[in-house]
Design an enzyme around this catalytic site. Structure first.
Site, PDB file in Angstrom:
ATOM      1  CD  GLU A  89      55.752  -0.771  77.535  1.00 32.60           C
ATOM      2  OE1 GLU A  89      55.142  -1.942  77.561  1.00 32.60           O
ATOM      3  OE2 GLU A  89      55.536  -0.311  76.611  1.00 32.60           O
ATOM      4  CB  CYS A 102      58.120   7.862  77.264  1.00 30.15           C
ATOM      5  SG  CYS A 102      56.383   7.476  76.745  1.00 30.15           S
ATOM      6  CB  CYS A 109      44.741   2.833  77.584  1.00 27.79           C
ATOM      7  SG  CYS A 109      44.170   4.518  76.978  1.00 27.79           S
ATOM      8  CB  CYS A 113      43.579   4.429  69.857  1.00 29.44           C
ATOM      9  SG  CYS A 113      43.206   5.997  70.752  1.00 29.44           S
ATOM     10  CB  CYS A 116      47.021   2.384  70.607  1.00 26.35           C
ATOM     11  SG  CYS A 116      48.051   2.380  72.222  1.00 26.35           S
ATOM     12  CB  CYS A 330      52.719   3.453  73.209  1.00 26.98           C
ATOM     13  SG  CYS A 330      51.351   3.526  74.215  1.00 26.98           S
TER      14      CYS A 330
END
Ligand code: SAH
Ligand code: SF4
Length: 340
Positions: A89, A102, A109, A113, A116, A330
């Protein structure tokens, strides 16, 4: 076959030299790709047909599939499908100083974290440079205007995909490419120390943002597993070298999580840590998600935190919260889609 949007100008020059052509053809081709925005190599009129035919043999002009667009007054959010069905995205934001995008740098990922959404979705693969370039091209096509600022802060850890991300920067920065000024480009990292050091020698004046989110290792270990590999002191040492070489001010991102890292003592410890460094702190009110239990800090606490940093003469801003209505944090749009 390679996608043509993957090619930096140097790579294209080498390509043309390799097929016995002059290297200035690379600039001509860039102008067709990024100024005239062709959809077929046949639209090229100033390169002879045999060369165009060769281009057709060696490269595709394939674009991304736009699966979904969510629109709000100041924000558009795009969900793209890549050639292998992977989803990423981009978020477009309108500011008084221009229009920023962005972009995502990986599918998922691996940094994990705790707060996230992107980290909940393990990395499937790196994005190729062209897949990041095309996020920009598709959004510009949709809004029919030029994007002025780029932040690499979408899904993924850009320094875990260093080569493609730096090629992406070269392509969009080139005057005949998308011509985005290097000072208008920001890379955000969770703190991959060897890559911060490598980036110090990257010869483009790009901004660096570091997602710090905690002023000490104990707290950072809890919310960012990557801190087990690279401690805060290692990051600070690398940033001092980075600053010495580049002379560029560093941005620290600090997500505000209620009751976790938003106490006054955390702010004071943060100031002690950053003292003497030419930097600036961006406080990010946490964008709550359905799948994660963390809460956004109370406004009072955000303001108190802000005041403490300000009193210590460190530049500080509170990030404007746009996009929370349309799942702009995000990884949110993608993870919503994958639950369907
Ligand atoms: N992997 C890189 C860049 C992508 S994340 C990095 O971590 O820096 C970009 C920023 O968004 C990071 O600072 C991250 O901590 C922040 N972020 C992640 N989830 C968020 C959420 N739900 N609300 C607000 N910011 C978030
Ligand atoms: Fe990855 Fe950045 Fe999310 Fe951490 S905050 S999981 S590094 S995308």
């Amino acid at each position: 076959m390679k996608n043509i949007y993957d090619m930096t100008i140097e790579q294209l020059e080498d390509y043309f030299l390799g097929i016995g052509e002059k290297k200035f053809k690379a600039l001509q081709l860039y102008s067709w790709l990024y100024e005239k925005r062709i959809n077929s190599f046949d639209e090229i009129t100033d390169i002879k047909k045999v060369v165009v035919d060769k281009l057709k043999e060696d490269f595709t002009l394939d674009k991304l599939k736009v699966l979904k667009v969510e629109r709000d007054e100041l924000v558009n959010k795009y969900l793209f499908e890549l050639h292998d069905g992977a989803l990423v995205e981009s978020v477009l934001m309108r500011h008084d100083y221009g229009t920023s995008i962005c972009v995502s740098s990986q599918v998922g990922c691996n940094m994990g974290c705790k707060f996230c959404e992107s980290g909940r979705l393990k990395k499937v693969r790196d994005l190729q440079a062209y897949e990041i370039v095309l996020q920009l091209l598709e959004v510009e096509k949709d809004i029919k205007e030029r994007i002025t600022h780029v932040v690499i802060m979408g899904i993924g850890e850009p320094f875990d995909n260093y080569l493609n991300v730096t090629n992406f920067i070269k392509i969009i920065n080139h005057p005949k490419g998308l011509s985005i000024g290097s000072r208008h480009i920001t890379v955000s990292t969770s703190g991959i120390v060897p890559k911060i050091l490598e980036f110090a020698d990257f010869p483009y004046q790009v901004n660096l943002a570091v997602s710090l989110h905690a002023p000490n290792d104990k707290l950072r270990d809890e919310i960012m597993p990557i801190n087990k590999a690279y401690k805060i002191k290692d990051i600070m040492d690398a940033l001092k070298i980075y600053y010495k070489k580049t002379n560029r001010r560093i941005t620290f991102e600090y997500i505000m999580l209620d009751g976790i890292n938003d106490k006054e003592e955390n702010a004071q410890e943060l100031c002690r840590l950053l003292k003497g460094l030419n930097c600036y702190v961006n406080l990010i009110p946490y964008n709550e998600t359905n799948n994660i239990q963390y809460k956004r800090s109370k406004n009072d606490n955000i303001l108190k935190f802000y005041d403490i940093i300000k009193k210590n003469n460190i530049g500080v801003t509170i990030r404007r919260e746009f996009g929370s209505n349309i799942s702009a944090a995000c990884g949110q749009l993608r993870s919503k889609r994958e639950e369907l």
